[in-house]
Write an enzyme that holds these catalytic residues in place. Structure first.
Site, PDB file in Angstrom:
ATOM      1  CG  ASP A 188      -4.357  -2.000   0.813  1.00 25.31           C
ATOM      2  OD1 ASP A 188      -3.594  -2.722   1.490  1.00 25.31           O
ATOM      3  OD2 ASP A 188      -4.280  -0.762   0.796  1.00 25.31           O
ATOM      4  CB  SER A 221      -0.957  -0.044   1.201  1.00 23.79           C
ATOM      5  OG  SER A 221      -2.033   0.839   1.016  1.00 23.79           O
TER       6      SER A 221
END
Length: 349
Positions: A206, A53
């Site tokens: 993610d 991320s």
């Protein structure tokens, strides 16, 4: 000079390490500060980086900066990237660029009408509804600051970016020729904000759900036994959350730390077997784990501050990261190559 002033690089013994960088929205500026101080110190050689991320964004910019100009090039590249994020927040309409909201002097957004409207919107609409054209401001910023073609051809470190396969729930590590802007976007694809990122017919969210960050590629593919984990999500948060936002935030923290804790348990188990003589040191690799974090700082920040791209806030987090890295270097540099600087059992078991 892009970075804040501080101790000049130390010309002492250089030691190889690998880095594991967590994600956490704009809180990733804390990691920027940690990286800035480690690069400035000059005694550590980065062999590999595994990141997720916001950590993946830092890692890609770090790698390209190293390629272009060594440690100082990486420091400058990280500064320029985060400054560009802040400038984007000022230039653009926050309804079009949801993550780039401006916070108050307290760094939180809870009292902002724009944030409240965004919060309600995200609870009732998906990104396929409120963002049908799939606009993503990160793409433009990343393409401006990282030449991914050059990075694929001559990456100066072993780079691993983690994403979650939407359909299988399995981890996907992007490395080598797979490193591209879409790989970073996949690793940072918060499913309530962005549409799933498609790469070669597969869809990704993610990476924090399955690896935040993944440690195993550093074990398998790096020679160094030393892994420095840069934490963003607090492991310990005293007190029981009571508001809806606080509860959801703590759920995310627990879930985003869970994969890391599982890997740490496995590392502790292997280390125990080796130390007890049940497994030969040549048969399995005993990892040395280090940790740079500030649970107190992160736990004190509001949930909404993860969306705060205000330059003052980003610099506040950068400086906190530098401070923690400075303290870690003073206390633990001598441990690198010798022993873990944290009690894995106490921290993760």
């Amino acid at each position: 000079m892009a970075a804040t002033s501080g101790t000049r690089p130390n010309n002492g013994e250089q030691k190889p390490i690998a880095l594991a960088l967590q994600g956490g929205g704009m809180h990733g500026a804390f990691t920027w500060g940690v990286l800035d101080r480690l690069l400035e110190d000059g005694r550590l050689v980065l062999e590999g980086v595994s990141a997720t991320s916001a950590g993946a964004m830092n890692a890609a910019v770090l790698a390209y900066g190293l390629l272009q100009g060594g440690s100082e090039g990486a420091r400058q590249a990280l500064h320029d990237f985060w400054h560009a994020i802040a400038q984007s927040a000022q230039r653009h309409n926050p309804f079009r660029l949801l993550p780039w909201l401006k916070g108050s002097h307290s760094f939180g957004l809870e009292h902002s009408p724009l944030y409240l409207l965004m919060d309600i919107t995200l609870r009732v609409l998906s990104p396929y509804q409120f963002n049908p054209f799939n606009a993503n401001p990160l793409r433009e910023l990343l393409e401006q600051h990282v030449d991914f073609t050059a990075l694929r051809g001559h990456c100066p470190i072993r780079l691993y970016l983690c994403a979650t396969n939407v359909e299988t729930g399995k981890i996907r590590l992007f490395s080598g020729d797979d490193i591209c802007v879409k790989a970073v976007l996949a690793s940072a694809c918060i499913p309530t904000l962005f549409q799933a990122v498609e790469i070669n017919g597969e869809y990704y969210w993610d990476g924090g759900y399955v690896g935040n960050p993944a440690i195993f590629p550093l074990i398998y593919h790096c020679s160094t036994r030393d892994v420095v984990v840069v934490h963003i999500n607090p492991i310990v948060r005293p007190g029981v959350p009571t508001t809806a936002a606080e509860i959801l935030n703590r759920i995310n923290e627990v879930s985003f730390n869970s994969s890391l804790m599982r890997e740490m348990r496995a590392i502790a188990f292997v280390s125990s077997l080796i130390q007890q003589g049940k497994v030969g040191r040549g048969e399995m690799k005993e990892m040395l784990i280090h940790s740079i974090r500030s649970d107190q700082t992160m736990a004190a920040l509001s949930v909404s501050s993860k969306y705060n791209a205000d330059w003052d806030f980003l610099c506040f987090l950068r400086d906190k990261g530098r401070t923690e890295a400075e303290a870690w270097l003073k206390e633990n540099y001598q441990n690198i190559g010798q022993r873990s600087s944290i009690d894995i059992g106490k921290e993760f078991l």
